[in-house]
Design a protein around this motif. Structure first.
Motif, PDB file in Angstrom:
ATOM      1  N   PRO A 239       0.827  -1.215   0.000  1.00  0.00           N
ATOM      2  CA  PRO A 239       0.000   0.000   0.000  1.00  0.00           C
ATOM      3  C   PRO A 239       0.859   1.262   0.000  1.00  0.00           C
ATOM      4  O   PRO A 239       1.919   1.311   0.644  1.00  0.00           O
ATOM      5  CB  PRO A 239      -0.807  -0.118   1.293  1.00  0.00           C
ATOM      6  N   PHE A 240       0.385   2.257  -0.724  1.00  0.00           N
ATOM      7  CA  PHE A 240       1.088   3.533  -0.826  1.00  0.00           C
ATOM      8  C   PHE A 240       0.117   4.644  -0.422  1.00  0.00           C
ATOM      9  O   PHE A 240      -0.944   4.792  -1.024  1.00  0.00           O
ATOM     10  CB  PHE A 240       1.590   3.767  -2.254  1.00  0.00           C
ATOM     11  N   LEU A 241       0.476   5.414   0.599  1.00  0.00           N
ATOM     12  CA  LEU A 241      -0.409   6.444   1.130  1.00  0.00           C
ATOM     13  C   LEU A 241       0.225   7.818   1.021  1.00  0.00           C
ATOM     14  O   LEU A 241       1.423   7.991   1.307  1.00  0.00           O
ATOM     15  CB  LEU A 241      -0.741   6.160   2.601  1.00  0.00           C
ATOM     16  N   ILE A 242      -0.581   8.791   0.603  1.00  0.00           N
ATOM     17  CA  ILE A 242      -0.159  10.188   0.528  1.00  0.00           C
ATOM     18  C   ILE A 242      -0.875  10.944   1.636  1.00  0.00           C
ATOM     19  O   ILE A 242      -2.104  10.876   1.749  1.00  0.00           O
ATOM     20  CB  ILE A 242      -0.503  10.796  -0.845  1.00  0.00           C
ATOM     21  N   MET A 243      -0.112  11.670   2.460  1.00  0.00           N
ATOM     22  CA  MET A 243      -0.703  12.388   3.585  1.00  0.00           C
ATOM     23  C   MET A 243      -0.339  13.854   3.540  1.00  0.00           C
ATOM     24  O   MET A 243       0.824  14.205   3.315  1.00  0.00           O
ATOM     25  CB  MET A 243      -0.242  11.770   4.915  1.00  0.00           C
ATOM     26  N   ASN A 244      -1.350  14.704   3.763  1.00  0.00           N
ATOM     27  CA  ASN A 244      -1.136  16.142   3.832  1.00  0.00           C
ATOM     28  C   ASN A 244      -1.137  16.551   5.306  1.00  0.00           C
ATOM     29  O   ASN A 244      -2.173  16.493   5.969  1.00  0.00           O
ATOM     30  CB  ASN A 244      -2.253  16.879   3.081  1.00  0.00           C
ATOM     31  N   PRO A 245       0.005  16.966   5.846  1.00  0.00           N
ATOM     32  CA  PRO A 245       0.079  17.256   7.282  1.00  0.00           C
ATOM     33  C   PRO A 245      -0.764  18.451   7.715  1.00  0.00           C
ATOM     34  O   PRO A 245      -1.045  18.612   8.907  1.00  0.00           O
ATOM     35  CB  PRO A 245       1.577  17.517   7.512  1.00  0.00           C
ATOM     36  N   ARG A 246      -1.187  19.294   6.775  1.00  0.00           N
ATOM     37  CA  ARG A 246      -1.975  20.473   7.128  1.00  0.00           C
ATOM     38  C   ARG A 246      -3.484  20.239   7.060  1.00  0.00           C
ATOM     39  O   ARG A 246      -4.256  21.046   7.573  1.00  0.00           O
ATOM     40  CB  ARG A 246      -1.616  21.640   6.206  1.00  0.00           C
ATOM     41  N   SER A 247      -3.903  19.182   6.421  1.00  0.00           N
ATOM     42  CA  SER A 247      -5.334  18.945   6.264  1.00  0.00           C
ATOM     43  C   SER A 247      -6.013  18.748   7.607  1.00  0.00           C
ATOM     44  O   SER A 247      -5.462  18.124   8.522  1.00  0.00           O
ATOM     45  CB  SER A 247      -5.570  17.699   5.394  1.00  0.00           C
ATOM     46  N   GLY A 248      -7.241  19.301   7.693  1.00  0.00           N
ATOM     47  CA  GLY A 248      -8.023  19.128   8.901  1.00  0.00           C
ATOM     48  C   GLY A 248      -7.391  19.734  10.133  1.00  0.00           C
ATOM     49  O   GLY A 248      -7.642  19.268  11.250  1.00  0.00           O
ATOM     50  N   GLY A 249      -6.548  20.772   9.938  1.00  0.00           N
ATOM     51  CA  GLY A 249      -5.902  21.388  11.098  1.00  0.00           C
ATOM     52  C   GLY A 249      -4.808  20.543  11.709  1.00  0.00           C
ATOM     53  O   GLY A 249      -4.510  20.672  12.902  1.00  0.00           O
ATOM     54  N   GLY A 250      -4.204  19.666  10.902  1.00  0.00           N
ATOM     55  CA  GLY A 250      -3.085  18.869  11.405  1.00  0.00           C
ATOM     56  C   GLY A 250      -3.469  17.518  11.969  1.00  0.00           C
ATOM     57  O   GLY A 250      -2.816  17.009  12.889  1.00  0.00           O
ATOM     58  N   LYS A 251      -4.521  16.888  11.411  1.00  0.00           N
ATOM     59  CA  LYS A 251      -4.967  15.590  11.929  1.00  0.00           C
ATOM     60  C   LYS A 251      -3.928  14.485  11.709  1.00  0.00           C
ATOM     61  O   LYS A 251      -3.859  13.536  12.486  1.00  0.00           O
ATOM     62  CB  LYS A 251      -6.284  15.191  11.275  1.00  0.00           C
ATOM     63  N   THR A 252      -3.136  14.628  10.658  1.00  0.00           N
ATOM     64  CA  THR A 252      -2.121  13.597  10.387  1.00  0.00           C
ATOM     65  C   THR A 252      -1.169  13.447  11.571  1.00  0.00           C
ATOM     66  O   THR A 252      -0.864  12.331  12.008  1.00  0.00           O
ATOM     67  CB  THR A 252      -1.336  13.944   9.111  1.00  0.00           C
ATOM     68  N   GLY A 253      -0.712  14.572  12.096  1.00  0.00           N
ATOM     69  CA  GLY A 253       0.184  14.515  13.248  1.00  0.00           C
ATOM     70  C   GLY A 253      -0.542  14.208  14.535  1.00  0.00           C
ATOM     71  O   GLY A 253      -0.048  13.449  15.374  1.00  0.00           O
ATOM     72  N   LYS A 254      -1.729  14.798  14.709  1.00  0.00           N
ATOM     73  CA  LYS A 254      -2.486  14.609  15.941  1.00  0.00           C
ATOM     74  C   LYS A 254      -2.799  13.142  16.195  1.00  0.00           C
ATOM     75  O   LYS A 254      -2.722  12.656  17.337  1.00  0.00           O
ATOM     76  CB  LYS A 254      -3.777  15.420  15.878  1.00  0.00           C
TER      77      LYS A 254
END
Length: 441
Positions: free
Chosen positions: A133-148
């Protein structure tokens, strides 16, 4: 169990239908018995006040300066005047109790008919988990949900290859996805906005591999209609190990795919403004008067299913139709595999036409239909378009089509699901249920 009348659930359904009919009848009788002829006047005054309020809102949105202030005052004064009239006539309590009874009737009626109606869930297909699987993540989307929610770390622990987008150096996500497939990826996924999801979903459909949605965007409309958990995007990662596949449609505008909708007219014009992202409300109020009165933007012509709409102010074309008649369900689609586009256009040129929108789907300025193709033309060579929330400029005419069952979407086997829609209040059917009659076929 199949269709047997008189079971426990059938009895409860009948009693719920009886409650709906009784509450509605008592609400009407209360007005007639207490207010008599005045009841007709009460209802007429209430409807007139509502119409004046809507007209005032239209004037406020389509004017600036003093005219906007006066229109806003009118929109606020109309309902206050209606309430004052009810109080003066000493009938406010009658109106409030009747409205409460009608609300109870509607709630009970929806409950009875929801039990009666079948909810068509999309078929699920068991397939092996992806190996690469290959995933692309935007760290700014949703106010930073990727990091949270530590999405990158959790996905990598499950064997996924993850690329974090760098907001300071924009990247072509479609090219990233195609390169990943060339390197052996057998699933593409996105943690980001619906616009990014649409671009990568188009690549997944093109290459015939499954697509995965991680609800890390701001609104997550596509995730909602897939039945995913929008509060905790990390739950979406369960699709990598314990997932099923759904086969859904993709919308197509020109050479670009969309997962939710495309908009023309007022919204598309407003979001094109550079000031919109910093101050949405002020920008919208500043630009709307010119847009609504056709002094800004292209004059549109919409053609679909042998219907032509001239000069609408707003047009929305969706990948499968949105729910209508259910205010709690606005922005939701019951299905993503109907093979049809939804079309909603609004044409309002004056306050009277704005008030007429209270008639809902039957309003003369409102066009609602399902179709396989929508063509939007204009009196200019280019038109502003919002595609899954992204502002674009496209040459006219613009063709919107549907790609039936073009996309395989991998979702967790266990997920919240799509909230059920409210059925239309069919009083004849409620009467049949109340008497335990079978519906006429």
């Amino acid at each position: 169990m199949g269709g047997v009348v008189g079971t426990g659930s059938g009895t409860a359904q009948s009693w719920t239908a009886r409650l709906a009919i009784a509450a509605g009848a008592v609400g009407i009788l209360l007005l007639l018995l207490i207010a008599g002829f005045k009841s007709i006047v009460l209802v007429a005054v209430g409807l007139a006040g509502l119409a004046v309020t809507v007209a005032g809102i239209w004037w406020a949105l389509s004017h600036r300066g003093l005219a906007r202030g006066l229109a806003s005052a009118l929109a606020c004064a109309a309902p206050l005047a209606v309430i004052t009239l009810y109080v003066t006539a000493e009938l406010l309590w009658v109106v409030l109790v009747s409205c409460g009874l009608w609300a109870l009737a509607a709630s009970a009626g929806w409950a009875a008919l929801s039990t009666d109606a079948a909810h068509a869930a999309p078929p699920e297909y068991r397939t092996p988990p992806p190996e690469h699987p290959f995933l692309i993540m935007n760290p700014r989307s949703g106010g930073g949900k990727t990091g949270k929610f530590r999405l990158k770390e959790k996905a990598e622990a499950l064997g996924a290859d993850v690329v974090l987008l760098d907001p300071s150096h924009p990247q072509d996500v479609a090219t990233l996805a195609r390169d990943a497939v060339a390197d052996g990826a057998d699933l593409l996924g996105v943690a980001g906005g619906d616009g990014t999801q649409a671009l990568v979903a188009g690549v997944a459909a093109e290459r015939g591999i499954p697509f995965m949605v991680i609800s890390a965007g701001t609104r997550n409309h596509f995730a909602l209609d897939l039945g995913l958990d929008r509060d905790d995007p990390s739950t979406c990662l369960a699709a990598l190990t314990d997932g099923v596949e759904l086969v859904v449609d993709l919308g197509r505008i020109g050479e670009r795919d969309f997962v939710n909708n495309v908009s023309f007219g007022a919204y598309a014009e407003v979001v094109q403004s550079p000031a919109y992202r910093d101050d949405k409300i002020h920008t919208t109020l500043t630009l709307l008067p010119d847009v609504l009165t056709h002094h800004r933007g292209a004059r549109l012509t919409v053609r679909a299913s042998e219907i032509t709409v001239e000069a609408p102010q707003a047009v929305l074309v969706s990948n499968n139709p949105y729910r209508l008649g259910d205010r709690a369900g606005l922005g939701r689609r019951d299905r993503l595999d109907s093979g049809k586009l939804g079309l909603l256009s609004v044409k309002v040129d004056n306050a009277a036409q704005a008030a007429a929108l209270l008639a809902g789907e039957h309003a003369p300025g409102l066009t609602v239909l399902t179709t396989h193709e929508v063509v939007v033309d204009a009196d200019e060579p280019e038109v502003q378009v919002g595609v899954d929330g992204e502002a674009l400029t496209l040459p006219t005419p613009v063709h919107c089509t549907i790609r039936p069952r073009a996309l395989r979407v991998r979702v967790p086997r266990v997920r919240p699901g799509v909230p059920r829609s409210r059925p239309r209040l069919d009083w004849r059917r409620l009467y049949e249920l109340a008497l335990r009659r079978r519906p006429r076929r």
